[in-house]
Design an enzyme around this catalytic site. Sequence first.
Site, PDB file in Angstrom:
ATOM      1  N   GLU A  33       3.639   3.078  -2.787  1.00 58.30           N
ATOM      2  CA  GLU A  33       2.519   4.374  -2.340  1.00 58.30           C
ATOM      3  C   GLU A  33       3.507   5.760  -2.465  1.00 58.30           C
ATOM      4  O   GLU A  33       4.635   5.626  -2.226  1.00 58.30           O
ATOM      5  CB  GLU A  33       2.526   4.157  -0.803  1.00 58.30           C
ATOM      6  CG  GLU A  33       1.571   5.353   0.034  1.00 58.30           C
ATOM      7  CD  GLU A  33       1.561   5.099   1.323  1.00 58.30           C
ATOM      8  OE1 GLU A  33       2.507   4.732   1.945  1.00 58.30           O
ATOM      9  OE2 GLU A  33       0.677   5.656   1.965  1.00 58.30           O
ATOM     10  N   ASN A  78      -4.775  10.204  -0.903  1.00 59.32           N
ATOM     11  CA  ASN A  78      -3.687   9.512  -0.979  1.00 59.32           C
ATOM     12  C   ASN A  78      -3.814   8.259  -2.080  1.00 59.32           C
ATOM     13  O   ASN A  78      -4.854   7.233  -1.615  1.00 59.32           O
ATOM     14  CB  ASN A  78      -3.088   8.800   0.290  1.00 59.32           C
ATOM     15  CG  ASN A  78      -1.679   8.178   0.246  1.00 59.32           C
ATOM     16  OD1 ASN A  78      -1.564   7.513  -1.073  1.00 59.32           O
ATOM     17  ND2 ASN A  78      -0.944   8.073   1.226  1.00 59.32           N
ATOM     18  N   LYS A 124      -7.053   6.248  -0.568  1.00 56.89           N
ATOM     19  CA  LYS A 124      -6.394   5.184   0.835  1.00 56.89           C
ATOM     20  C   LYS A 124      -7.805   5.736   1.765  1.00 56.89           C
ATOM     21  O   LYS A 124      -7.913   6.861   1.960  1.00 56.89           O
ATOM     22  CB  LYS A 124      -5.258   5.817   1.343  1.00 56.89           C
ATOM     23  CG  LYS A 124      -4.890   5.169   2.388  1.00 56.89           C
ATOM     24  CD  LYS A 124      -3.506   5.612   2.713  1.00 56.89           C
ATOM     25  CE  LYS A 124      -2.697   5.069   3.981  1.00 56.89           C
ATOM     26  NZ  LYS A 124      -1.171   5.463   4.023  1.00 56.89           N
ATOM     27  N   GLU A 156      -0.627  12.080   7.776  1.00 52.95           N
ATOM     28  CA  GLU A 156      -1.346  12.095   6.614  1.00 52.95           C
ATOM     29  C   GLU A 156      -2.751  12.420   6.805  1.00 52.95           C
ATOM     30  O   GLU A 156      -3.585  12.803   5.926  1.00 52.95           O
ATOM     31  CB  GLU A 156      -1.477  10.350   6.475  1.00 52.95           C
ATOM     32  CG  GLU A 156      -0.320   9.969   5.967  1.00 52.95           C
ATOM     33  CD  GLU A 156      -0.463   8.353   5.338  1.00 52.95           C
ATOM     34  OE1 GLU A 156      -1.418   8.300   4.391  1.00 52.95           O
ATOM     35  OE2 GLU A 156       0.407   7.592   5.622  1.00 52.95           O
ATOM     36  N   CYS A 168      -0.751   0.882   1.699  1.00 51.76           N
ATOM     37  CA  CYS A 168      -0.143   0.881   3.017  1.00 51.76           C
ATOM     38  C   CYS A 168      -0.959   0.678   4.281  1.00 51.76           C
ATOM     39  O   CYS A 168      -1.212  -0.557   4.635  1.00 51.76           O
ATOM     40  CB  CYS A 168       0.637   2.302   3.249  1.00 51.76           C
ATOM     41  SG  CYS A 168       2.039   2.209   4.542  1.00 51.76           S
ATOM     42  N   ASN A 198       4.718   3.227   2.706  1.00 52.62           N
ATOM     43  CA  ASN A 198       5.927   3.714   3.254  1.00 52.62           C
ATOM     44  C   ASN A 198       5.765   3.330   4.769  1.00 52.62           C
ATOM     45  O   ASN A 198       4.899   4.154   5.413  1.00 52.62           O
ATOM     46  CB  ASN A 198       5.835   5.152   2.845  1.00 52.62           C
ATOM     47  CG  ASN A 198       6.172   5.462   1.532  1.00 52.62           C
ATOM     48  OD1 ASN A 198       7.110   6.216   1.222  1.00 52.62           O
ATOM     49  ND2 ASN A 198       5.091   5.284   0.693  1.00 52.62           N
TER      50      ASN A 198
HETATM   51  N1  CDT Z   1       1.958   5.155   4.984  1.00 55.12           N
HETATM   52  C1  CDT Z   1       1.454   4.559   5.918  1.00 55.12           C
HETATM   53  O1  CDT Z   1       0.325   4.264   5.966  1.00 55.12           O
HETATM   54  N2  CDT Z   1       2.395   4.324   6.996  1.00 55.12           N
HETATM   55  C2  CDT Z   1       1.793   3.429   8.089  1.00 55.12           C
HETATM   56  C3  CDT Z   1       2.563   3.881   9.177  1.00 55.12           C
HETATM   57  C4  CDT Z   1       1.730   3.691  10.320  1.00 55.12           C
HETATM   58  S1  CDT Z   1       2.473   4.450  11.746  1.00 55.12           S
HETATM   59  C5  CDT Z   1       1.550   6.062  11.962  1.00 55.12           C
HETATM   60  C6  CDT Z   1       1.667   2.088   7.967  1.00 55.12           C
HETATM   61  O2  CDT Z   1       0.781   1.207   8.487  1.00 55.12           O
HETATM   62  O3  CDT Z   1       2.674   1.442   7.670  1.00 55.12           O
END
Ligand code: CDT
Length: 312
Positions: A47, A110, A127, A146, A172, A197
Amino acid sequence: MSRTLIVAAAQTGPVARGDSRPAVVRRLIALLREAHGRGARLVVFPELALTTFFPRWWMEDAAEIDSFFEREMPGPETRPLFEEAQRLGVGFYLGYAELAEQAGRTRRFNTAILVDRAGRIVGRYRKVHLPGHRDHLPDRPYQHLEKKYFEPGDLGFPVWRSMNANIGMCICNDRRWPETYRVMGLQDVELVLLGYNTPIPSVMTPQYDHLAAFHNHLSLQAGAYQNACFVVGTAKAGQEEGSNLLAGSCIIAPSGEIVALAASKGDEVITAACDLDLCAINKRTTFNFAAHRRVEHYRLITERTGAAPPAG
Ligand code: CDT
């Protein structure tokens, strides 16, 4: 004819705020070449693979924000990746921040694209499940903005027939939601590709930081098993601008088993020979949707967003 496809997850280590696009693209090309050398015909990058994970910072300057976004794909700086992939005959998934001009409006998503072996973009996913918050929380060393920087995706969860496989994409946080996989499962998906990420500590659930790797694999393995498909999850990992990003890139079989797993927090290629015909085992039996689903009992899933207690 065997439908075995060698697939690679091309995990990257951290990308610093000051790293130029050409420098990052050179890293991605090195991973692409390594994957090709191991026989891979499809490579999954993370991502937001081209930049640091910028939603960790509150920014107000429009030019600064836009510097993390791509206005065209491929553009002059990303074209070398497309050209090398085409030369090698390798398809790929690439996550990036997309700035789109649509109906006179600037929109930011995204995004992930699916590029076939001829270098053509055959699929685009934006996303849907944006995590985090949109308000400024300056007391935190890192935020998760985000919801400030992106709109929720407007393209749903399509599945594309490409490279002799039914391929879907998500990004993600989408991987934690069973609806993501099921909508693709209903389109006979065989391969779900995703990048992530995942910062630790989490701004949402610091109580579960020690379980971040478990929850990652739990979600990917459940999605694969319950929808009888392969899942490829690729991390951007390691210490990025002082923030720790989860590693653990992996390839999951339709049985739910992990068949390849990254061992490092840096740039690393893992591969698996995915026999796509294995998807048919559970698609014809336990998860034969046509035979066993009872949609008349699932109405709440689309009619209600948040949970509500029973009446009375
Ligand atoms: N990038 C991304 O979607 N990261 C989320 C972190 C969630 S905590 C705000 C994940 O689901 O890994």
